[in-house]
Design a protein around this motif. Sequence first.
Motif, PDB file in Angstrom:
ATOM      1  N   VAL A 340       0.812  -1.233   0.000  1.00 43.51           N
ATOM      2  CA  VAL A 340       0.000   0.000   0.000  1.00 43.51           C
ATOM      3  C   VAL A 340       0.839   1.275   0.000  1.00 43.51           C
ATOM      4  N   GLY A 341       2.127   1.156  -0.307  1.00 38.92           N
ATOM      5  CA  GLY A 341       2.990   2.332  -0.308  1.00 38.92           C
ATOM      6  C   GLY A 341       2.506   3.427  -1.243  1.00 38.92           C
ATOM      7  N   VAL A 342       2.047   3.030  -2.427  1.00 38.33           N
ATOM      8  CA  VAL A 342       1.536   4.014  -3.391  1.00 38.33           C
ATOM      9  C   VAL A 342       0.347   4.764  -2.793  1.00 38.33           C
ATOM     10  N   ASN A 343      -0.562   4.037  -2.147  1.00 37.91           N
ATOM     11  CA  ASN A 343      -1.746   4.661  -1.545  1.00 37.91           C
ATOM     12  C   ASN A 343      -1.359   5.635  -0.437  1.00 37.91           C
ATOM     13  N   LEU A 344      -0.386   5.244   0.387  1.00 39.74           N
ATOM     14  CA  LEU A 344       0.047   6.103   1.493  1.00 39.74           C
ATOM     15  C   LEU A 344       0.692   7.383   0.977  1.00 39.74           C
ATOM     16  N   VAL A 345       1.557   7.242  -0.011  1.00 41.24           N
ATOM     17  CA  VAL A 345       2.237   8.416  -0.569  1.00 41.24           C
ATOM     18  C   VAL A 345       1.229   9.315  -1.276  1.00 41.24           C
ATOM     19  N   GLN A 346       0.318   8.730  -2.027  1.00 41.03           N
ATOM     20  CA  GLN A 346      -0.693   9.526  -2.723  1.00 41.03           C
ATOM     21  C   GLN A 346      -1.557  10.283  -1.721  1.00 41.03           C
ATOM     22  N   ASN A 347      -2.029   9.598  -0.688  1.00 39.63           N
ATOM     23  CA  ASN A 347      -2.867  10.255   0.310  1.00 39.63           C
ATOM     24  C   ASN A 347      -2.131  11.402   0.991  1.00 39.63           C
ATOM     25  N   THR A 348      -0.848  11.200   1.243  1.00 39.10           N
ATOM     26  CA  THR A 348      -0.047  12.229   1.915  1.00 39.10           C
ATOM     27  C   THR A 348       0.086  13.473   1.055  1.00 39.10           C
ATOM     28  N   PHE A 349       0.502  13.307  -0.202  1.00 42.47           N
ATOM     29  CA  PHE A 349       0.761  14.471  -1.047  1.00 42.47           C
ATOM     30  C   PHE A 349      -0.511  15.109  -1.592  1.00 42.47           C
ATOM     31  N   GLU A 350      -1.585  14.339  -1.691  1.00 43.17           N
ATOM     32  CA  GLU A 350      -2.846  14.936  -2.129  1.00 43.17           C
ATOM     33  C   GLU A 350      -3.559  15.646  -0.985  1.00 43.17           C
ATOM     34  N   THR A 351      -3.168  15.334   0.257  1.00 39.77           N
ATOM     35  CA  THR A 351      -3.751  16.025   1.413  1.00 39.77           C
ATOM     36  C   THR A 351      -3.105  17.386   1.615  1.00 39.77           C
ATOM     37  N   ASP A 352      -1.770  17.435   1.526  1.00 34.15           N
ATOM     38  CA  ASP A 352      -1.080  18.718   1.719  1.00 34.15           C
ATOM     39  C   ASP A 352       0.323  18.633   1.157  1.00 34.15           C
ATOM     40  N   THR A 353       0.706  19.607   0.341  1.00 30.75           N
ATOM     41  CA  THR A 353       2.060  19.637  -0.210  1.00 30.75           C
ATOM     42  C   THR A 353       2.978  20.561   0.569  1.00 30.75           C
ATOM     43  N   ASN A 354       2.478  21.116   1.673  1.00 33.90           N
ATOM     44  CA  ASN A 354       3.317  21.880   2.598  1.00 33.90           C
ATOM     45  C   ASN A 354       3.727  20.934   3.726  1.00 33.90           C
ATOM     46  N   PRO A 355       5.012  20.565   3.829  1.00 37.88           N
ATOM     47  CA  PRO A 355       5.401  19.542   4.810  1.00 37.88           C
ATOM     48  C   PRO A 355       5.097  19.927   6.251  1.00 37.88           C
ATOM     49  N   GLN A 356       5.216  21.226   6.589  1.00 37.53           N
ATOM     50  CA  GLN A 356       4.918  21.633   7.959  1.00 37.53           C
ATOM     51  C   GLN A 356       3.452  21.413   8.295  1.00 37.53           C
ATOM     52  N   MET A 357       2.575  21.696   7.334  1.00 38.31           N
ATOM     53  CA  MET A 357       1.152  21.487   7.550  1.00 38.31           C
ATOM     54  C   MET A 357       0.806  19.994   7.518  1.00 38.31           C
ATOM     55  N   ALA A 358       1.447  19.250   6.622  1.00 41.20           N
ATOM     56  CA  ALA A 358       1.191  17.815   6.524  1.00 41.20           C
ATOM     57  C   ALA A 358       1.553  17.104   7.823  1.00 41.20           C
ATOM     58  N   GLY A 359       2.696  17.462   8.382  1.00 36.81           N
ATOM     59  CA  GLY A 359       3.155  16.802   9.601  1.00 36.81           C
ATOM     60  C   GLY A 359       2.230  17.003  10.776  1.00 36.81           C
ATOM     61  N   LYS A 360       1.475  18.091  10.767  1.00 32.86           N
ATOM     62  CA  LYS A 360       0.574  18.399  11.893  1.00 32.86           C
ATOM     63  C   LYS A 360      -0.892  18.164  11.560  1.00 32.86           C
ATOM     64  N   ASN A 361      -1.151  17.554  10.396  1.00 31.87           N
ATOM     65  CA  ASN A 361      -2.521  17.360   9.934  1.00 31.87           C
ATOM     66  C   ASN A 361      -3.075  16.051  10.491  1.00 31.87           C
ATOM     67  N   LYS A 362      -3.905  16.149  11.518  1.00 21.57           N
ATOM     68  CA  LYS A 362      -4.453  14.947  12.171  1.00 21.57           C
ATOM     69  C   LYS A 362      -5.250  14.099  11.187  1.00 21.57           C
ATOM     70  N   THR A 363      -5.991  14.750  10.301  1.00 22.26           N
ATOM     71  CA  THR A 363      -6.790  14.019   9.321  1.00 22.26           C
ATOM     72  C   THR A 363      -5.909  13.165   8.421  1.00 22.26           C
ATOM     73  N   LEU A 364      -4.738  13.688   8.040  1.00 25.47           N
ATOM     74  CA  LEU A 364      -3.802  12.931   7.216  1.00 25.47           C
ATOM     75  C   LEU A 364      -3.293  11.706   7.972  1.00 25.47           C
ATOM     76  N   TRP A 365      -2.880  11.897   9.216  1.00 28.02           N
ATOM     77  CA  TRP A 365      -2.409  10.775  10.036  1.00 28.02           C
ATOM     78  C   TRP A 365      -3.489   9.699  10.129  1.00 28.02           C
ATOM     79  N   GLN A 366      -4.731  10.135  10.347  1.00 31.66           N
ATOM     80  CA  GLN A 366      -5.830   9.173  10.481  1.00 31.66           C
ATOM     81  C   GLN A 366      -6.094   8.435   9.173  1.00 31.66           C
ATOM     82  N   GLY A 367      -6.053   9.161   8.044  1.00 29.90           N
ATOM     83  CA  GLY A 367      -6.278   8.537   6.743  1.00 29.90           C
ATOM     84  C   GLY A 367      -5.225   7.487   6.430  1.00 29.90           C
ATOM     85  N   ASN A 368      -3.965   7.797   6.710  1.00 30.93           N
ATOM     86  CA  ASN A 368      -2.889   6.831   6.468  1.00 30.93           C
ATOM     87  C   ASN A 368      -3.033   5.607   7.373  1.00 30.93           C
ATOM     88  N   TYR A 369      -3.442   5.839   8.611  1.00 27.84           N
ATOM     89  CA  TYR A 369      -3.666   4.726   9.530  1.00 27.84           C
ATOM     90  C   TYR A 369      -4.721   3.772   8.970  1.00 27.84           C
TER      91      TYR A 369
END
Length: 390
Positions: A340-369
Amino acid sequence: MIEKFPVKSIRTTKSPSTEGVTTYTMLVDFNDLPNDISLEVNPRKPKMNTAVAKKLIHAVTGTEEDFDIKNRGIVIIANNLIFNNGQVTLDLGDDRTRFGILDGGHTYTAITQNRGDMPEDMHKYVKLEILVGENLDATGLADARNTSVQVSDIALFELDDKFNDVKDVLKKESYADDVAYKDNDNKSIPVADLLRLMYAMNIEKFASETTAPVSAYSSKAAVFRDYKKEIDKGDDNVYAKLIPLLPELVRIFEFIQRDMKKYYAEFKKANGQSSSAFGKVRGVEGAGNYHTAFSKMDIEYQISNGFIFPIFGAFRALLKENNDGTIEFEFSPEKVWNKVGVNLVQNTFETDTNPQMAGKNKTLWQGNYRIVEGAKKDLLIEKLMNQNGL
């Protein structure tokens, strides 16, 4: 939140290293300093009953007028700043965890709580350093501005031999001698980076998708406090159970670093987009000669932790606690990553392309989980079918 107040003097400096970042340095009368600037950006909350804090309070209420010379001042991250006719209009946005006082919280608290006790008709000034720019990394700045306190905490903890189990489990790893356990260790891997990996896998504190270990990325200080609190309980704590997994946690972190570009290219290609622009993504440096965070394996791109941690933390979905209290991965993390690496990477970059915002985005963490949890359920079904000869 908007704050307006007069300033005595102001100087503007544009950063030569980070485009779009401006620092405003000014002197502000104690009585003009706003009351409600957020302290949530600062990883340390002011403790005003210490000896240092009491000296600060005395400096605020005393008769000496040179506070602006003797005190380091207050550092603030703001969304925007306008200066006009001797008055600053400060835009602190709506996110109190991103905008507010980064450093100098004790100074700010001492002034706002005690300025009414100053001698009458006395004017004292405090230096404000206000940083504005969308490329600011509040997390990195907070850690950097507070390093001396944080590292000293860890060094004092080391005096109690509380890292001996970590040292023992890593002694056969190639990076064992590169870990810094004390503030004067000139080594490349702060022990806090290992604690962050375990915090992201804390299945007691973050037992399901409803919670997310965002502080693994956003606050090293919070991670250390949680580790210390648990270790002080004795042998029966979640970190004692996770320490044996540290070499595996490092491998997970590093195969994400290694493979992210490959999976980025795959998801872009599948969506009919160019797969060659990974090095142009904000928070990605390359192509070049870089190394993974721990074992120093050669990699082509240096990737911000803001993209890595929301993927890394998802693998706690694979952990289980056995009847004897030990914790282990129920299925191979690398096997799941390949699935599922492709799915995880896609979800991460389609959620936010700003790394500072991505790292603190609870919704992103939950989606990847949920993605990893889904892969785990598929493997459980496959396992049961094999056991039943189906």
